[in-house]
Design an enzyme around this catalytic site. Structure first.
Site, PDB file in Angstrom:
ATOM      1  N   LYS A 153     -15.228 -11.063   2.711  1.00 31.24           N
ATOM      2  CA  LYS A 153     -16.046  -9.864   2.451  1.00 31.24           C
ATOM      3  C   LYS A 153     -17.183 -10.183   1.481  1.00 31.24           C
ATOM      4  CE  LYS A 153     -14.681  -6.853  -0.735  1.00 31.24           C
ATOM      5  NZ  LYS A 153     -15.562  -6.404  -1.818  1.00 31.24           N
ATOM      6  N   ASN A 154     -16.851 -10.794   0.365  1.00 25.63           N
ATOM      7  CA  ASN A 154     -17.879 -10.961  -0.670  1.00 25.63           C
ATOM      8  C   ASN A 154     -18.961 -11.960  -0.262  1.00 25.63           C
ATOM      9  OD1 ASN A 154     -16.647  -9.042  -2.204  1.00 25.63           O
ATOM     10  ND2 ASN A 154     -15.628 -10.475  -3.596  1.00 25.63           N
ATOM     11  N   CYS A 179     -15.491  -0.840  -7.345  1.00 25.65           N
ATOM     12  CA  CYS A 179     -14.192  -0.492  -7.915  1.00 25.65           C
ATOM     13  C   CYS A 179     -14.318  -0.253  -9.416  1.00 25.65           C
ATOM     14  CB  CYS A 179     -13.193  -1.611  -7.648  1.00 25.65           C
ATOM     15  SG  CYS A 179     -12.607  -1.618  -5.959  1.00 25.65           S
ATOM     16  N   ARG A 184     -19.321  -2.475 -15.606  1.00 27.55           N
ATOM     17  CA  ARG A 184     -19.850  -3.598 -14.833  1.00 27.55           C
ATOM     18  C   ARG A 184     -21.362  -3.654 -15.014  1.00 27.55           C
ATOM     19  NH1 ARG A 184     -16.379  -3.719  -9.252  1.00 27.55           N
ATOM     20  NH2 ARG A 184     -17.108  -5.848  -9.200  1.00 27.55           N
ATOM     21  N   ASP A 226      -9.524 -11.190  -8.732  1.00 28.70           N
ATOM     22  CA  ASP A 226      -9.200 -10.384  -7.549  1.00 28.70           C
ATOM     23  C   ASP A 226      -7.787 -10.646  -7.020  1.00 28.70           C
ATOM     24  OD1 ASP A 226     -11.651  -9.232  -7.725  1.00 28.70           O
ATOM     25  OD2 ASP A 226     -12.473 -10.090  -5.885  1.00 28.70           O
ATOM     26  N   ARG A 277     -11.825  -1.044   2.277  1.00 27.08           N
ATOM     27  CA  ARG A 277     -13.090  -1.680   1.891  1.00 27.08           C
ATOM     28  C   ARG A 277     -13.044  -3.178   2.094  1.00 27.08           C
ATOM     29  NH1 ARG A 277     -15.337   0.877  -3.592  1.00 27.08           N
ATOM     30  NH2 ARG A 277     -16.802  -0.793  -3.180  1.00 27.08           N
TER      31      ARG A 277
HETATM   32  C1  UD1 Z   1     -17.746 -10.117  -7.828  1.00 32.95           C
HETATM   33  C2  UD1 Z   1     -16.841  -9.654  -6.723  1.00 32.95           C
HETATM   34  C3  UD1 Z   1     -15.556  -9.079  -7.284  1.00 32.95           C
HETATM   35  C4  UD1 Z   1     -14.919 -10.049  -8.255  1.00 32.95           C
HETATM   36  C5  UD1 Z   1     -15.914 -10.567  -9.284  1.00 32.95           C
HETATM   37  C6  UD1 Z   1     -15.351 -11.700 -10.131  1.00 32.95           C
HETATM   38  C7  UD1 Z   1     -18.422  -9.006  -5.009  1.00 32.95           C
HETATM   39  C8  UD1 Z   1     -19.034  -7.899  -4.235  1.00 32.95           C
HETATM   40  N1  UD1 Z   1     -17.545  -8.652  -5.949  1.00 32.95           N
HETATM   41  O1  UD1 Z   1     -18.064  -8.944  -8.576  1.00 32.95           O
HETATM   42  O2  UD1 Z   1     -14.688  -8.811  -6.191  1.00 32.95           O
HETATM   43  O3  UD1 Z   1     -13.871  -9.387  -8.938  1.00 32.95           O
HETATM   44  O4  UD1 Z   1     -17.075 -11.069  -8.624  1.00 32.95           O
HETATM   45  O5  UD1 Z   1     -14.950 -12.747  -9.329  1.00 32.95           O
HETATM   46  O6  UD1 Z   1     -18.662 -10.172  -4.758  1.00 32.95           O
HETATM   47  N2  UD1 Z   1     -21.338  -9.320 -16.131  1.00 32.95           N
HETATM   48  C9  UD1 Z   1     -22.233  -9.055 -17.146  1.00 32.95           C
HETATM   49  N3  UD1 Z   1     -23.550  -8.803 -16.816  1.00 32.95           N
HETATM   50  C10 UD1 Z   1     -23.989  -8.824 -15.542  1.00 32.95           C
HETATM   51  C11 UD1 Z   1     -23.084  -9.103 -14.502  1.00 32.95           C
HETATM   52  C12 UD1 Z   1     -21.752  -9.347 -14.829  1.00 32.95           C
HETATM   53  O7  UD1 Z   1     -21.861  -9.026 -18.312  1.00 32.95           O
HETATM   54  O8  UD1 Z   1     -25.177  -8.601 -15.323  1.00 32.95           O
HETATM   55  C13 UD1 Z   1     -19.926  -9.611 -16.461  1.00 32.95           C
HETATM   56  C14 UD1 Z   1     -18.954  -8.603 -15.849  1.00 32.95           C
HETATM   57  O9  UD1 Z   1     -18.799  -7.477 -16.679  1.00 32.95           O
HETATM   58  C15 UD1 Z   1     -17.691  -9.421 -15.738  1.00 32.95           C
HETATM   59  C16 UD1 Z   1     -18.215 -10.842 -15.469  1.00 32.95           C
HETATM   60  O10 UD1 Z   1     -19.576 -10.840 -15.838  1.00 32.95           O
HETATM   61  O11 UD1 Z   1     -16.999  -9.445 -16.966  1.00 32.95           O
HETATM   62  C17 UD1 Z   1     -18.102 -11.260 -14.037  1.00 32.95           C
HETATM   63  O12 UD1 Z   1     -18.718 -10.291 -13.190  1.00 32.95           O
HETATM   64  P1  UD1 Z   1     -19.363 -10.704 -11.812  1.00 32.95           P
HETATM   65  O13 UD1 Z   1     -18.939 -12.105 -11.467  1.00 32.95           O
HETATM   66  O14 UD1 Z   1     -20.802 -10.403 -11.821  1.00 32.95           O
HETATM   67  O15 UD1 Z   1     -18.648  -9.719 -10.820  1.00 32.95           O
HETATM   68  P2  UD1 Z   1     -19.290  -8.973  -9.577  1.00 32.95           P
HETATM   69  O16 UD1 Z   1     -20.366  -9.808  -8.974  1.00 32.95           O
HETATM   70  O17 UD1 Z   1     -19.573  -7.570  -9.963  1.00 32.95           O
END
Ligand code: UD1
Length: 430
Positions: free
Chosen positions: A22-23, A117, A122, A305, A397
């Site tokens: 999915k991702n 979620c 986030r 995850d 989802r």
């Molecule tokens: C993606 C995945 C999600 C998974 C996560 C971590 C998708 C659609 N979702 O989510 O299933 O749980 O990776 O493997 O691919 N952060 C910041 N600033 C930012 C962005 C992120 O501080 O601008 C922090 C977040 O709060 C978190 C960490 O970085 O603590 C990792 O987040 P991130 O890897 O970006 O997760 P997602 O891309 O949202």
């Protein structure tokens, strides 16, 4: 309202075919709009997040042809709008990949702020930092991210945290920026690599995906391509844990075993047998699971995850285990639901302390997010009696035909939408 009903207690056995990731698919779909020629994407999982993004891509004017359940042709040539805003897209996380893709191609994008979620705050500050470094002006207004630039110019960007989303998003935009971009401290997840490979197949020049540094030489335009999405490591891991928890024996097919190593290592530690093949893994449960400690980390560490599914296994292991959640601060909400099934878990800050019990007992519980929902399903498969799970739209989802795949492994599970259907299920399974 649709619910899962499960009669637990049957060890899962047999073979299960894993769908596309999915991702990865979400990033790849966004990348596809960046070409004016047709991009064919295969091995798409038929899950609601993917379908919502495909609809959003059609809404901005791209030509979208679903050639079968797992395959879509996309042409970005007909795009007429750079605004992506509908009630569905607001609820998903990966809608923000349209910012990187549209900004890269048209130097303008307006996309609803991402939902997804509720597993903690986030932030998207790293996405914004990256886009700004490429020369874009970013505003957040009326719930929309508005990005625009006269031109995008490559830059040297050091991410403050390792983030999958920002790595992919900024990589998308930088692909069509002028000159060279270096992204440091990037995420190394398999789907980051898959999206980079996909962009390269469209004519991008991206090197280093899968390491800490990604180097991108901007190109003027991208061309058509045919690409097949990698298998879903989290769906695979969920079935691996389902085999472990039900003391079953499951061959999980169409996987890349390398991507599953963190989960495989924990399964060994708790006493399961894991056999690795070229594109499959077989998990054989152990009647007596052992406690262990787990820390979630960016890839190649243990995936956040997979954390709720692992907690379900540890709740049934001999002794005391701990799980330290390092990525999302609100990812233990499912603990209250699991407690209704008999689990003994105490959460202090980002650490869950789990005292193993002998068995779960079925209960009425709620899926509070995607992976937590899947964890409750596999807990139900191991529980004595009936488990009912509501809010299953979360599970849909990210899991394609979850109940069908579990049924094929001998699991007693169905989606029901009325009391009559519940009674029918109970009469059938006894
Ligand atoms: C993606 C995945 C999600 C998974 C996560 C971590 C998708 C659609 N979702 O989510 O299933 O749980 O990776 O493997 O691919 N952060 C910041 N600033 C930012 C962005 C992120 O501080 O601008 C922090 C977040 O709060 C978190 C960490 O970085 O603590 C990792 O987040 P991130 O890897 O970006 O997760 P997602 O891309 O949202």
């Amino acid at each position: 309202m649709e619910k899962y009903i499960i009669k637990g207690g049957t060890p899962l056995a047999g073979e299960v075919e894993i769908s596309g990731a999915k991702n990865a698919a979400l990033g790849i779909l966004a990348a596809a709009v960046m070409a004016d020629e047709t991009v064919t994407i295969d091995n798409l999982p038929d899950v609601s997040d993917v379908n919502v993004l495909i609809d959003a891509i059609a809404e901005v004017g791209a030509t979208v042809k679903r050639t079968n359940r797992h395959c879509v042709d996309i042409s970005g040539k007909t795009i007429t709008s750079t605004v992506a805003d509908n009630e569905y897209i607001k609820k998903m996380r990966a809608s923000y990949y349209l910012v990187g893709a549209l900004l890269g191609k048209y130097k303008r994008a307006e996309v609803s702020l991402p939902g997804g979620c509720n597993i903690g705050s986030r932030p998207i500050d790293q996405h914004i930092k990256g886009f700004k470094a490429l020369g874009a002006d970013i505003k957040i207004e009326h719930g929309m991210i508005i990005a625009q630039a006269d031109e995008l110019v490559g830059n040297h960007i050091f991410f403050d945290v390792v983030t999958v989303g920002a790595t992919i998003n900024v990589m998308l935009a930088a692909t069509l920026a002028k000159g060279n971009t270096v992204l440091e401290n990037v995420a190394k997840e398999p789907h980051v690599v898959d999206i980079a490979n996909m962009l390269n197949s469209m004519g991008a020049n991206i090197k280093g995906a899968g390491t800490d540094v990604i180097r991108i030489k901007g190109v003027e335009k991208l061309h058509g391509s045919e690409y097949s999405v990698i298998p879903d490591q989290i769906e695979a891991g969920t079935f691996m844990l389902a085999a472990a928890i039900t003391k079953g024996d499951v061959l999980v097919k169409n996987v890349i075993p390398k991507h599953l190593e963190a989960t495989t290592a924990k399964l060994y530690e708790i006493g399961c047998t894991v056999e690795e093949y070229d594109d499959a893994v077989r998990v054989i449960g152990n009647p007596s699971l052992q406690a262990t400690n787990v820390r979630t980390l960016p890839y190649p560490g243990f995936p956040t995850d997979m954390q709720p599914q692992m907690a379900v296994a540890l709740a049934l292991a001999n002794g005391t285990s701990t799980i330290t959640e390092n990525l999302f601060e609100n990812r233990f909400k499912y603990v209250d639901e699991l407690t209704k099934m008999g689990a003994t878990i105490k959460v202090e800050g980002n650490i869950a302390v789990i005292e193993g019990i002998d068995r779960f007992t079925g209960a009425e519980v709620s899926a509070l997010d995607l992976r937590a929902g899947a964890a409750l399903v596999i807990a139900g498969m191991a529980a004595e009696g009936y488990t009912m799970i509501d809010n299953i739209h979360y599970i849909k989802r990210g899991y394609e035909m979850f109940e069908k795949k579990l049924q094929k492994l001998g699991g007693n599970v169905e989606i029901v939408d009325s009391d009559k259907a519940v009674q029918k299920f109970k009469l059938k399974v006894g």
